[in-house]
Design a protein around this motif. Sequence first.
Motif, PDB file in Angstrom:
ATOM      1  N   LEU A 134     -13.009 -20.321   7.210  1.00 36.16           N
ATOM      2  CA  LEU A 134     -13.738 -21.554   7.512  1.00 36.16           C
ATOM      3  C   LEU A 134     -13.444 -22.544   6.394  1.00 36.16           C
ATOM      4  CD1 LEU A 134     -17.185 -20.086   8.635  1.00 36.16           C
ATOM      5  CD2 LEU A 134     -15.294 -20.852  10.085  1.00 36.16           C
ATOM      6  N   LEU A 135     -13.294 -23.811   6.776  1.00 32.86           N
ATOM      7  CA  LEU A 135     -12.873 -24.820   5.797  1.00 32.86           C
ATOM      8  C   LEU A 135     -13.622 -26.133   5.983  1.00 32.86           C
ATOM      9  CD1 LEU A 135     -10.752 -25.970   3.700  1.00 32.86           C
ATOM     10  CD2 LEU A 135      -9.283 -26.421   5.682  1.00 32.86           C
ATOM     11  N   CYS A 136     -14.137 -26.664   4.870  1.00 30.52           N
ATOM     12  CA  CYS A 136     -14.748 -28.000   4.885  1.00 30.52           C
ATOM     13  C   CYS A 136     -14.052 -28.847   3.822  1.00 30.52           C
ATOM     14  CB  CYS A 136     -16.250 -27.908   4.590  1.00 30.52           C
ATOM     15  SG  CYS A 136     -17.047 -29.533   4.496  1.00 30.52           S
ATOM     16  N   VAL A 137     -13.356 -29.882   4.261  1.00 28.65           N
ATOM     17  CA  VAL A 137     -12.701 -30.806   3.323  1.00 28.65           C
ATOM     18  C   VAL A 137     -13.573 -32.065   3.297  1.00 28.65           C
ATOM     19  CG1 VAL A 137     -10.534 -31.968   2.713  1.00 28.65           C
ATOM     20  CG2 VAL A 137     -10.484 -29.877   4.093  1.00 28.65           C
ATOM     21  N   ILE A 138     -14.214 -32.327   2.164  1.00 29.81           N
ATOM     22  CA  ILE A 138     -15.314 -33.306   2.169  1.00 29.81           C
ATOM     23  C   ILE A 138     -14.878 -34.753   2.405  1.00 29.81           C
ATOM     24  CG2 ILE A 138     -16.891 -31.918   0.758  1.00 29.81           C
ATOM     25  CD1 ILE A 138     -16.168 -33.942  -1.540  1.00 29.81           C
ATOM     26  N   ASP A 139     -13.597 -35.043   2.209  1.00 24.68           N
ATOM     27  CA  ASP A 139     -13.162 -36.435   2.444  1.00 24.68           C
ATOM     28  C   ASP A 139     -12.183 -36.536   3.616  1.00 24.68           C
ATOM     29  OD1 ASP A 139     -11.192 -35.064   1.127  1.00 24.68           O
ATOM     30  OD2 ASP A 139     -10.590 -36.730  -0.157  1.00 24.68           O
ATOM     31  N   GLN A 140     -11.897 -35.394   4.281  1.00 24.77           N
ATOM     32  CA  GLN A 140     -10.956 -35.437   5.403  1.00 24.77           C
ATOM     33  C   GLN A 140     -11.449 -34.523   6.531  1.00 24.77           C
ATOM     34  OE1 GLN A 140      -6.825 -34.970   3.549  1.00 24.77           O
ATOM     35  NE2 GLN A 140      -8.125 -35.251   1.769  1.00 24.77           N
ATOM     36  N   PRO A 141     -12.476 -35.022   7.287  1.00 23.21           N
ATOM     37  CA  PRO A 141     -13.071 -34.181   8.338  1.00 23.21           C
ATOM     38  C   PRO A 141     -12.046 -33.653   9.340  1.00 23.21           C
ATOM     39  CG  PRO A 141     -14.244 -36.278   8.125  1.00 23.21           C
ATOM     40  CD  PRO A 141     -13.083 -36.346   7.201  1.00 23.21           C
ATOM     41  N   GLU A 142     -10.972 -34.414   9.545  1.00 25.37           N
ATOM     42  CA  GLU A 142      -9.984 -33.981  10.537  1.00 25.37           C
ATOM     43  C   GLU A 142      -9.232 -32.710  10.113  1.00 25.37           C
ATOM     44  OE1 GLU A 142      -8.023 -36.793   7.712  1.00 25.37           O
ATOM     45  OE2 GLU A 142      -9.951 -36.755   8.737  1.00 25.37           O
ATOM     46  N   GLN A 143      -9.279 -32.380   8.808  1.00 23.39           N
ATOM     47  CA  GLN A 143      -8.653 -31.153   8.304  1.00 23.39           C
ATOM     48  C   GLN A 143      -9.619 -29.966   8.353  1.00 23.39           C
ATOM     49  OE1 GLN A 143      -5.511 -30.933   7.340  1.00 23.39           O
ATOM     50  NE2 GLN A 143      -5.089 -33.126   7.484  1.00 23.39           N
ATOM     51  N   SER A 144     -10.900 -30.238   8.640  1.00 18.67           N
ATOM     52  CA  SER A 144     -11.941 -29.223   8.496  1.00 18.67           C
ATOM     53  C   SER A 144     -12.182 -28.444   9.782  1.00 18.67           C
ATOM     54  CB  SER A 144     -13.264 -29.892   8.117  1.00 18.67           C
ATOM     55  OG  SER A 144     -13.110 -30.718   6.976  1.00 18.67           O
TER      56      SER A 144
END
Length: 202
Positions: free
Chosen positions: A97-107
Amino acid sequence: MTVSFNLNLKGKKILIIGGGRVATRKIKSLLAEQAIVRVISPIVTTSIRLWVEQGKINWLQRKWQHGDCSGAFLVIAATDNPEVNLQIAMDCNDFQLLCVIDQPEQSTISFPATLRRGRLTVSVATDGASPLFSRQLRDKIGLDLADDTADYLDFLHQLRRSVFNRISDIQERKWWNQEALRPEYHDRKKQAQLLSIFHSEE
Ligand SMILES: C[C@@]1(CC(=O)O)C2=NC(=C\c3[nH]c(c(CCC(=O)O)c3CC(=O)O)Cc3[nH]c(c(CC(=O)O)c3CCC(=O)O)/C=C3\N/C(=C\2)[C@@H](CCC(=O)O)[C@]3(C)CC(=O)O)/[C@H]1CCC(=O)O
Ligand SMILES: NC(=O)c1ccc[n+]([C@@H]2O[C@H](COP(=O)([O-])OP(=O)(O)OC[C@H]3O[C@@H](n4cnc5c(N)ncnc54)[C@H](O)[C@@H]3O)[C@@H](O)[C@H]2O)c1
């Protein structure tokens, strides 16, 4: 669009890269979940330092390196460097699971605005449109909740378990669980009376 889940993170390894303001907020919401939290960051906030000193989380004081993400159930890329956050995303595999805080499209996941009252969780999300709207609506819902919400849910939980153990007919179970939603059962005495119907049969 996204689908919402309630994740049980107990014992799961969570890696947070970056130790700033946003990382601190994410860690705060994860701390109650008995997850194993590790932070990788050269600098961290005072709150994170405190959690480290209290033994609640683990901190590697350095920059992120390739390979750091391996073994983590959930990775949160929370640096202030978009390029680094993107590299972190590339370093994760499809099963993490991944959360990229400035790039929601990568999350694969994002954090909703959340409120807890005992067994109740209220989560509000806008698919990234406006976190501030999510926060505002969460706070509005919080104002509408009765003070006894946590206790009342404990009662509903207890009743439902008793009903489940004593009654096999699904329609009858539903009737009792519906009955307990009547406003009068916010009264402790009424709750006890209803529960005693099941306990007296023991
Ligand atoms: C709800 C909350 C939960 C939490 O963080 O735990 C949350 N953000 C909160 C606050 C907040 N976020 C931002 C500000 C500054 C004001 C502003 O710009 O609006 C503030 C206010 C503050 O910081 O005080 C800016 C921001 N946020 C994201 C980006 C990147 C982008 O959109 O591209 C940028 C722009 C950065 C930039 O411009 O540089 C992205 C996300 N933020 C999310 C959640 C997810 C979507 C949630 C949804 O669907 O509604 C998502 C997608 C991913 C994620 O982070 O999980 C929490 C409030 C709850 C609380 O206060 O309790
Ligand atoms: N998703 C959200 O809720 C949200 C909200 C506000 C801002 N943002 C975005 O998040 C970014 C970070 O915000 P912040 O306020 O937490 O920033 P911050 O400056 O407080 O923290 C950045 C952290 O990243 C660390 N860092 C930098 N490079 C690193 C590296 N190579 N390896 C490991 N750690 C590294 C720094 O040491 C610092 O601890 C902002 O630039 C903004 O784009 C997201």
